[in-house]
Design a protein around this motif. Structure first.
Motif, short mmCIF file in Angstrom:
data_model
loop_
_atom_site.label_atom_id
_atom_site.label_comp_id
_atom_site.label_asym_id
_atom_site.label_seq_id
_atom_site.Cartn_x
_atom_site.Cartn_y
_atom_site.Cartn_z
N THR A 168 15.15 9.75 2.29
CA THR A 168 16.19 10.51 2.99
C THR A 168 17.44 10.80 2.16
N ASN A 169 17.69 10.04 1.09
CA ASN A 169 18.90 10.32 0.31
C ASN A 169 18.65 10.14 -1.18
N VAL A 170 19.53 10.71 -1.97
CA VAL A 170 19.38 10.72 -3.42
C VAL A 170 19.44 9.31 -4.00
N ARG A 171 20.31 8.48 -3.48
CA ARG A 171 20.43 7.10 -3.98
C ARG A 171 19.12 6.34 -3.85
N GLU A 172 18.50 6.46 -2.69
CA GLU A 172 17.22 5.80 -2.44
C GLU A 172 16.14 6.34 -3.39
N LEU A 173 16.14 7.65 -3.62
CA LEU A 173 15.18 8.26 -4.53
C LEU A 173 15.38 7.76 -5.95
N PRO A 189 12.14 18.44 -9.25
CA PRO A 189 13.38 18.54 -8.48
C PRO A 189 13.51 17.41 -7.45
N TYR A 190 14.72 16.93 -7.29
CA TYR A 190 14.96 15.87 -6.31
C TYR A 190 14.49 16.26 -4.92
N ASP A 191 14.73 17.51 -4.52
CA ASP A 191 14.35 17.94 -3.18
C ASP A 191 12.83 17.81 -2.96
N GLN A 192 12.07 18.19 -3.96
CA GLN A 192 10.62 18.07 -3.86
C GLN A 192 10.20 16.60 -3.78
N LEU A 193 10.78 15.77 -4.64
CA LEU A 193 10.45 14.35 -4.63
C LEU A 193 10.84 13.69 -3.31
N MET A 194 12.00 14.03 -2.79
CA MET A 194 12.44 13.44 -1.53
C MET A 194 11.50 13.82 -0.39
N GLN A 228 0.83 -1.20 0.00
CA GLN A 228 0.00 0.00 0.00
C GLN A 228 0.87 1.26 0.00
N ALA A 229 1.91 1.26 0.82
CA ALA A 229 2.81 2.41 0.87
C ALA A 229 3.51 2.61 -0.47
N LEU A 230 3.94 1.52 -1.10
CA LEU A 230 4.58 1.60 -2.41
C LEU A 230 3.63 2.20 -3.44
N LYS A 231 2.39 1.72 -3.47
CA LYS A 231 1.40 2.22 -4.43
C LYS A 231 1.14 3.71 -4.21
N LEU A 232 1.06 4.14 -2.97
CA LEU A 232 0.84 5.56 -2.71
C LEU A 232 2.01 6.41 -3.18
N LYS A 233 3.22 5.90 -3.01
CA LYS A 233 4.40 6.63 -3.50
C LYS A 233 4.39 6.70 -5.03
N GLN A 234 4.03 5.59 -5.67
CA GLN A 234 3.96 5.59 -7.13
C GLN A 234 2.90 6.57 -7.62
N LEU A 235 1.75 6.59 -6.96
CA LEU A 235 0.70 7.53 -7.34
C LEU A 235 1.12 8.98 -7.11
#
Length: 111
Positions: free
Chosen positions: A79-84, A68-73, A48-55
């Motif tokens: 918490t970090n660019v690699r994870e994003l 922008p990465y900052d907005q997406l994060m 559910q959390a994954l689907k909400l992030k995708q949406l």
């Protein structure tokens, strides 16, 4: 994540109902729109959390072609660019949700 944000973003109730179970949806609607009572919300299962992030990415991509990465994060609670970048590549682009390219120099995702 701020679940109230998703209620505001996803105007189509059917989308949320397909992602969340009815109990979570009822609690979201009963929660104070100013952000109170967040502690009462039930925990989401990982899918559910994954689907909400995708949406969230899909919704942002509909209105902006450069994210922008900052907005997406901030929006995705990452918490970090690699994870994003891993999330955008593996869970959004490979899944066919959005097409785009990552610009590491400008720190943005171009849809």
């Amino acid at each position: 994540m701020m679940w109230l944000q998703y209620v505001r973003v996803f105007k189509n109730r059917q989308i949320l109902e397909s992602v969340l179970n009815v109990r979570v949806w009822q609690v979201l609607l009963a929660t104070n729109p100013q952000g109170g009572n967040v502690d009462r919300l039930p925990q989401l299962v990982p899918d559910q959390a994954l689907k909400l992030k995708q949406l969230t990415v899909l919704t942002l991509a509909e209105t902006n072609k450069v994210l922008p990465y900052d907005q997406l994060m901030q929006e995705l609670d990452v918490t970090n660019v690699r994870e994003l970048e891993d999330f955008l590549i593996n869970e959004c682009m490979y899944a066919g949700i959005v097409r785009g390219k990552l610009d590491q120099l400008r720190r943005c995702f171009e849809v």
